[in-house]
Design an enzyme around this catalytic site. Structure first.
Site, mmCIF file in Angstrom:
data_model
loop_
_atom_site.group_PDB
_atom_site.id
_atom_site.type_symbol
_atom_site.label_atom_id
_atom_site.label_comp_id
_atom_site.label_asym_id
_atom_site.label_seq_id
_atom_site.Cartn_x
_atom_site.Cartn_y
_atom_site.Cartn_z
ATOM 1 N N SER A 28 -4.329 -3.134 -1.215
ATOM 2 C CA SER A 28 -3.099 -3.285 -0.422
ATOM 3 C C SER A 28 -3.030 -4.677 0.203
ATOM 4 C CB SER A 28 -3.055 -2.236 0.695
ATOM 5 O OG SER A 28 -2.813 -0.965 0.166
ATOM 6 N N ASP A 329 -4.223 8.020 0.144
ATOM 7 C CA ASP A 329 -4.713 7.780 -1.221
ATOM 8 C C ASP A 329 -6.027 8.507 -1.514
ATOM 9 O OD1 ASP A 329 -2.564 6.176 -1.879
ATOM 10 O OD2 ASP A 329 -3.528 4.357 -1.131
ATOM 11 N N ARG A 405 -6.925 7.406 -9.684
ATOM 12 C CA ARG A 405 -7.702 8.142 -8.661
ATOM 13 C C ARG A 405 -8.061 9.551 -9.127
ATOM 14 N NH1 ARG A 405 -4.569 4.726 -4.592
ATOM 15 N NH2 ARG A 405 -6.177 3.188 -4.128
HETATM 16 C C1 S3P Z 1 0.426 1.405 -0.173
HETATM 17 C C2 S3P Z 1 1.059 2.405 0.525
HETATM 18 C C3 S3P Z 1 0.960 3.822 0.149
HETATM 19 C C4 S3P Z 1 -0.228 4.086 -0.752
HETATM 20 C C5 S3P Z 1 -0.303 3.089 -1.868
HETATM 21 C C6 S3P Z 1 -0.457 1.684 -1.318
HETATM 22 C C7 S3P Z 1 0.618 0.006 0.250
HETATM 23 O O1 S3P Z 1 2.141 4.217 -0.527
HETATM 24 O O2 S3P Z 1 -0.167 5.394 -1.268
HETATM 25 O O3 S3P Z 1 -1.386 3.380 -2.718
HETATM 26 O O4 S3P Z 1 -0.144 -0.868 -0.191
HETATM 27 O O5 S3P Z 1 1.534 -0.231 1.049
HETATM 28 P P1 S3P Z 1 3.452 4.737 0.261
HETATM 29 O O6 S3P Z 1 4.077 3.593 0.958
HETATM 30 O O7 S3P Z 1 4.338 5.290 -0.836
HETATM 31 O O8 S3P Z 1 2.964 5.802 1.191
#
Ligand code: S3P
Length: 453
Positions: A28, A329, A405
């Protein structure tokens, strides 16, 4: 990203897992660093960027939008285009499997007078984009999408973007981040109010790049505001390990008798470490040492020792939505931990899992049943009866589809099954943790590549 050949692998029971492991840079944070550096006014350098294929999708799109991005050994050098410097890309931007790339880059493009077309792999093309398209349209972007607002789509950014106030209906850091990135080139204050706070990496990275971000408490959550236009200054960035990748190695240590595994140099942002809290509530012998901060993110190490886990209902009460957001996640690997616990575990409030890289509720329920666990699928969660720490039957082949995952979760489960678990295709793991099988082998597992299954 072009799909490669399928990569079947077999994961069998092993002796104690032991050692110190390192994992790729936080995925992220890596997306945020590349994107923000690409609109900075000058040259930035990024060390520790995730080696996952999702980052190649982001980097490829940013190059097509005008940024110059090069890899120099372990360091990435990004020459940003400066304020309002993005250009229309020539080809279609292929986001591969990466929802973060798609949603954040749509936000970035939305406030520039340019046009870009986005597509993705078969998984990404099924995922909902209306949550981000809706507010971007209110900012003035024109979006031409497939029915149901899915990819592929073409987005024409606004020549005169309008600031918006957006209350997120779904807890989503990707939606929040898309709007904050659009806000950089939008005159006036764009604000996102979140009833359930989500990972704040965009806010922290923007501040690191010298952009003022206003964060206020708002009801049960937070309100984040950016007053544009903002010129972002180039910076040096260093990214430490991804807790979401470490999670698989840590749970492996918890379920394989006699194990002790430590993962060092991790980002330990509390908005990402909900799995740690959950596993501790299950009685896991887990410890976290926070040793400092990097770009405003807490950093440190986590150690896991084989534990007698006890199931329960951990998702009741007012703190449940926040706990879910901070572990969003990690549910595939959490379900594996629950399958080896004593007693039952019930999880509700997880409807978002149905729109991740796969429908993770049904994929995990089907896979758990196939390896001998007792599981009941609910509309927005699962009920799992644990094995009491005993090995599960295993002996099944799990097809993870395009979900990295799900593949890693069942690979870990195989380490404590009576018969090996075959993962029909480990190649999706490249999106986030290309060295996963090697990392498992280094702490004592015996992952085996097989020709076919
Ligand atoms: C993420 C936010 C999450 C997460 C994804 C990464 C990010 O998604 O599930 O793997 O980097 O901002 P959502 O914004 O859909 O919750």
């Amino acid at each position: 990203m072009i799909a490669g050949p399928r990569q079947p692998m077999r994961f069998a029971a092993c002796g104690p897992l032991r050692g110190v492991a390192a994992v790729p840079g936080d995925k992220s944070i890596s997306h945020r660093a590349l994107i923000i550096a690409s609109v900075a006014d000058g040259r930035s350098s990024i060390a520790g960027l995730s080696d996952g294929a999702d980052l190649l999708s982001t980097a490829g799109a940013l190059r097509a939008l005008g940024a110059s991005i090069a890899q120099n050994g372990k360091e990435w050098i990004v020459d940003g285009v400066g304020p309002a410097g993005l250009r229309s890309p020539e080809g279609v931007l292929d986001m591969g499997n990466s929802g973060t790339s798609a949603r954040l880059l749509m936000g970035l493009v939305a406030s520039h007078p340019i046009e870009a077309s986005f597509t993705g792999d078969a998984s990404l093309r099924t995922r909902p984009m209306d949550r981000v398209i809706g507010p971007l349209r209110r900012m003035g972007a024109l979006v031409n999408a497939e029915p149901g607002d899915r990819l592929p789509l073409t987005l024409r950014g606004a020549a005169r973007p309008q600031p918006v106030r957006h209350e997120t209906r779904i807890a989503s850091a990707q939606v929040k981040s898309a709007l904050l990135l659009a806000a950089l080139n939008t005159p006036g204050e764009t604000a996102v109010a979140e009833a359930v706070p989500t990972r704040n990496h965009t806010e922290l990275m923007l501040r690191h790049f010298g952009a003022p971000v206003r964060i206020d408490l708002h009801g049960t959550g937070v309100r984040v505001g950016i007053t544009g236009p903002i010129s972002v200054e180039p910076r040096q960035v260093r990214i430490l390990g991804d807790f979401s990748a470490a999670a698989f190695l840590l749970v492996a240590a918890l379920i394989v008798p006699g194990s002790e595994v430590r993962v060092e140099a991790l980002v330990l942002n509390p908005m990402r470490t909900g799995l740690f809290t959950l596993l501790r509530r299950m009685g896991a012998d887990l410890s976290m040492e926070v040793s400092g901060e990097m770009q405003g993110e807490p950093i440190g190490a986590v150690t896991a020792r084989h534990s007698r886990l006890v199931g329960g209902s951990f998702f009741t009460g007012p703190s449940a939505p926040m706990l879910i957001a901070s572990a969003i996640d990690e549910f595939p690997i959490f379900f594996i931990a629950a399958a080896f616990a004593s007693g039952g575990t019930e999880v509700t409030g997880l409807s978002e899992l149905r729109v991740k890289e796969s429908d993770r509720i049904s994929a995990m329920a089907a896979g758990l049943r196939a390896i001998g666990a007792n599981v009941e699928e609910r509309g927005d969660g699962l009920a799992i009866a644990g094995s009491g720490g005993d090995a599960l039957a295993g002996g099944a082949t799990i097809d993870p589809g395009l979900d990295h995952r799900v593949a890693m979760a069942f690979a870990v489960a195989g380490l404590h099954c009576r018969e090996p678990v075959t993962i029909a295709d480990m190649s999706p793991v490249r999106t986030s943790f290309p060295g996963f099988a090697r990392a498992l082998a280094e702490i004592g597992a015996n992952p085996e590549e097989i020709g076919s299954c």
